[in-house]
Scaffold this motif. Structure first.
Motif, short mmCIF file in Angstrom:
data_model
loop_
_atom_site.label_atom_id
_atom_site.label_comp_id
_atom_site.label_asym_id
_atom_site.label_seq_id
_atom_site.Cartn_x
_atom_site.Cartn_y
_atom_site.Cartn_z
N PRO A 4 0.80 -1.23 0.00
CA PRO A 4 0.00 0.00 0.00
C PRO A 4 0.83 1.27 0.00
O PRO A 4 0.32 2.34 -0.25
CB PRO A 4 -0.82 -0.12 1.28
N GLN A 5 2.08 1.16 0.28
CA GLN A 5 2.92 2.35 0.24
C GLN A 5 4.14 2.06 -0.62
O GLN A 5 4.62 0.94 -0.68
CB GLN A 5 3.34 2.77 1.66
N GLY A 6 4.64 3.07 -1.25
CA GLY A 6 5.79 2.88 -2.12
C GLY A 6 5.92 4.05 -3.07
O GLY A 6 5.52 5.16 -2.74
N THR A 7 6.47 3.82 -4.21
CA THR A 7 6.77 4.94 -5.11
C THR A 7 5.53 5.69 -5.55
O THR A 7 5.54 6.90 -5.70
CB THR A 7 7.51 4.41 -6.34
N ASP A 8 4.45 4.98 -5.78
CA ASP A 8 3.25 5.67 -6.23
C ASP A 8 2.70 6.59 -5.15
O ASP A 8 2.15 7.64 -5.44
CB ASP A 8 2.19 4.67 -6.65
N TRP A 9 2.85 6.17 -3.92
CA TRP A 9 2.35 7.02 -2.85
C TRP A 9 3.23 8.24 -2.65
O TRP A 9 2.76 9.28 -2.20
CB TRP A 9 2.23 6.22 -1.56
N ARG A 19 7.08 5.93 2.47
CA ARG A 19 7.94 4.88 1.93
C ARG A 19 7.36 3.51 2.27
O ARG A 19 6.67 3.33 3.28
CB ARG A 19 9.34 4.99 2.51
N ALA A 20 7.70 2.55 1.42
CA ALA A 20 7.27 1.18 1.70
C ALA A 20 7.83 0.74 3.04
O ALA A 20 8.98 1.03 3.38
CB ALA A 20 7.77 0.26 0.59
N ALA A 59 1.96 8.89 16.03
CA ALA A 59 2.86 9.90 16.58
C ALA A 59 2.96 11.12 15.67
O ALA A 59 2.95 12.25 16.14
CB ALA A 59 4.24 9.29 16.82
N THR A 60 3.05 10.89 14.39
CA THR A 60 3.23 12.00 13.47
C THR A 60 1.96 12.37 12.73
O THR A 60 1.89 13.45 12.13
CB THR A 60 4.30 11.66 12.42
N GLY A 61 1.00 11.47 12.76
CA GLY A 61 -0.21 11.75 12.01
C GLY A 61 -0.04 11.58 10.52
O GLY A 61 -0.91 11.95 9.74
N ARG A 62 1.09 11.08 10.12
CA ARG A 62 1.33 10.95 8.69
C ARG A 62 1.20 9.49 8.26
O ARG A 62 0.72 8.64 9.00
CB ARG A 62 2.70 11.53 8.33
N GLY A 63 1.69 9.19 7.10
CA GLY A 63 1.46 7.89 6.49
C GLY A 63 0.35 8.04 5.46
O GLY A 63 -0.31 9.07 5.38
N ALA A 64 0.15 6.99 4.67
CA ALA A 64 -0.84 7.09 3.59
C ALA A 64 -2.23 7.38 4.13
O ALA A 64 -3.05 8.00 3.45
CB ALA A 64 -0.85 5.80 2.79
N GLY A 65 -2.50 6.92 5.34
CA GLY A 65 -3.81 7.18 5.92
C GLY A 65 -4.12 8.67 6.03
O GLY A 65 -5.27 9.09 5.95
#
Lengths: 377, 217
Positions: free
Chosen positions: A24-29, A190-191, A199-205
């Motif tokens: 679900p995460q990687g270059t496209d994200w 990143r994958a 903690a950061t609120g980030r990620g693909a979500g």
């Protein structure tokens, strides 16, 4: 400190890897994160360049527009076209093509945050710009922007506009686009990184959580503006502008044909009189607003306008521009009614929106997948 | 031909947030597809036809035309009298070309002759000491001509843009950082001017309004 870096160019997001059974995460994200930051950091046209045709004098004149700025904006550029003309009339020769050589003056502008600039003007009209450092602590989704204009000679204001400037980077704080930059740190995409990092609120979500707010933030803030200072004593509607402004809204959802344009204007009527302002769209909608205040007062209304036709190369519906005819009249009394400034735009977006049946997965996807939940067989 | 390239659905889909909290499976393709579609759609909507950059229409004065010009020679090129240059912000496309300025004029001729309006897109010129040079003199700009013989007000539309900019072009295009010192070159700052030429028989071109919006075609 993590930051969302706004790319210099639009981003092409690859879709080939966005299918089942791939990470679900990687270059496209990473590309998706860059696109998010591009949209988050891009500016709006708050006051589209308009033509007030105002004579400036040694007495400061204020212009107030109601606009709907983006929180992310830290600097705004104000642009004016000002030229000196003695005698209080429009010069017979155009900008850069003549005028009385040697006649100069100065022109001072004060922005809504208190910053000022002084320019040297001449009979040859030129563009002047002033960069405002925005006081974001005073941010509101709807703001009345009052600027002050002052000249030491008779000058004409023949061009006036305000545009937000783009952000090169955005702080990664809260996910609320109305209270923080809400930048996207691509490192969290990143994958192998968590889908959602508490903690950061980030990620693909994060992208999903902010999607609706980003849609609202990307609205077309300014669709048309004018400072006509138009006054009439007529009891029949008189058109305010020489030619009506052209507007075109965003097409957002499947099947959209119209969008709502918010309109804010400052007007007043003489004591003992009342007035009426009428908006008529080429697409058919009409609205009238009563004017009874005897001092310059803000009025609000809204009207349905065309949104883009996705099947037309130029986006216009019915192969015609959707124009907004602005008319003014005296409704009662023997005095005059005056329109000072007017601005139309997509306005403040709705905060909450419920799910509805318009959600459909693309046809090529397996039908059992409907937005993250497997249907029972 | 449709105008949608990057957003396959062509519209925004709701409901992404609800599927991306807690233990919701992000790797479900529909959810991820929806996010990518939405981002592409917003990029389209923000840059495709864009917001208005200019609505240059004048207060109604009853009879007089707004921007006027008197030309007596077919070889004359003149900036429309009283029409200020219109500042425009052009965005970069993914392929390196710039977005386009769609210029719409409401114009007519005062008599039976042919008039040509020359829409000139060139780098923003904040320096007041420089006089505007004719579009015939070059200067790194782009030209689009619109011709009319109408003696009643008609709508004229053209598109001007910087495409496949050369290194020399880039040197002439100030970015926001060169102007405001607050950002890097994410937008091109240019200006649109309307000149006129080829007025024959003592009749003159008139423009009632100018409307500019950006468009990534």
């Amino acid at each position: 400190m993590a930051a969302g870096i706004v790319p210099e160019r639009a981003v092409t997001i690859g879709r080939t890897a966005v299918v089942s059974a791939v990470p679900p995460q990687g270059t496209d994200w990473a590309a998706a994160g860059a696109a998010y930051d591009l949209l988050d950091g891009m500016p709006s046209a708050l006051i589209p360049f308009c033509n007030p045709q105002i004579l400036l004098t040694k007495t400061a004149r204020s212009l107030t527009f109601t606009t709907w700025p983006r929180y992310q904006c830290t600097h705004r550029m104000w642009i004016f076209c000002v030229f000196v003309h003695s005698g209080g009339s429009v010069p017979s020769s155009g900008f850069g093509t003549g005028g009385t050589v040697g006649v100069t003056g100065t022109f001072t502008f004060t922005d809504p945050s208190g910053g000022t600039s002084t320019f040297r003007t001449s009979t040859a009209g030129r563009l002047f710009y002033h960069v405002e450092t925005v006081n974001r602590a005073a941010y509101a989704t709807e703001q009345d922007m009052t600027c002050s204009l002052l000249s030491d000679d008779e000058s004409g204001l023949w061009g006036f506009g305000c545009y937000e400037l783009p952000r090169p980077s955005l702080a990664c704080a809260a996910a609320d686009l109305t209270t923080s930059d809400a930048g996207m740190d691509s490192d969290t995409l990143r994958a192998g990184m968590p889908i959602t990092d508490d903690a950061t609120g980030r990620g693909a979500g994060f992208l999903g959580l902010t999607m609706t707010a980003l849609r609202d933030s990307c609205r077309r803030t300014g669709l048309f503006a004018g400072a006509p200072l138009f006054s009439t004593e007529s009891g029949t509607y008189t058109e305010v502008f020489k030619s009506p402004p052209i507007v075109l809204g965003r097409a957002i959802y499947n099947g959209d044909t119209t969008r709502t344009m918010e309109v804010a204007f400052y007007a007043m009527a003489d004591p003992g009189s009342t007035g009426s302002l009428k908006l008529t769209m080429a697409s058919g909608a009409t609205v009238t607003v009563a004017i009874s205040a005897t001092t310059m007062t803000k009025h609000r209304t809204s009207i349905a306008i065309d949104c883009e036709d996705l099947t037309a190369a130029d986006g216009r519906r019915a192969t015609r521009d959707d124009t907004c005819t602005v008319e003014l009249k005296v409704a009662s009394g023997a005095g005059a009614v005056t329109l000072y400034t007017i601005l139309g735009g997509e306005g403040t977006p709705a905060v909450t929106e419920l799910l509805d049946d318009s959600i459909r997965p693309p046809k090529r996807l397996p039908p059992q997948y409907l937005f993250g939940r497997k249907r029972s067989p | 031909m449709t105008t949608r390239q990057s957003s396959e659905l062509g519209y925004f889909v709701r409901g992404q947030a609800e599927t991306l909290v807690g233990d919701a499976p992000l790797d479900v393709a529909a959810t991820r597809y929806g996010i990518v579609n939405n981002l592409n759609h917003l990029q389209d909507e923000m840059t495709q036809h864009g917001g208005n950059l200019c609505c240059q229409t004048s207060p109604h004065d009853g009879t007089a035309a707004y921007f006027a010009q008197a030309l007596t020679s077919t070889s004359t090129v003149a900036l429309m009298d009283g029409m200020p240059p219109v500042p425009v912000w052009l965005r970069w496309n993914a392929d390196g070309s710039s977005s386009r300025a769609v210029v719409t004029l409401r114009a007519y001729m005062t008599g039976a002759s042919t008039g040509t309006f020359r829409v000139y897109l060139r780098p923003f010129q904040p320096d007041i000491s420089r006089a505007l040079s004719s579009p015939l003199a070059g200067g790194g700009g782009r030209i689009a001509d619109i011709t009319t013989t109408s003696t009643t007000v008609v709508t004229l539309r053209t598109i001007v843009y910087f495409e496949r900019l050369t290194a020399a072009d880039l040197l002439t295009l100030p970015g926001i950082d060169a102007i405001g010192g607050v950002a890097s070159v994410r937008l091109l700052l240019a200006q649109v001017e309307v000149w006129c030429l080829t007025s024959v028989g003592g009749t003159h071109p008139r423009i009632e309004s100018v409307h500019v919006r950006e468009w990534v075609g």
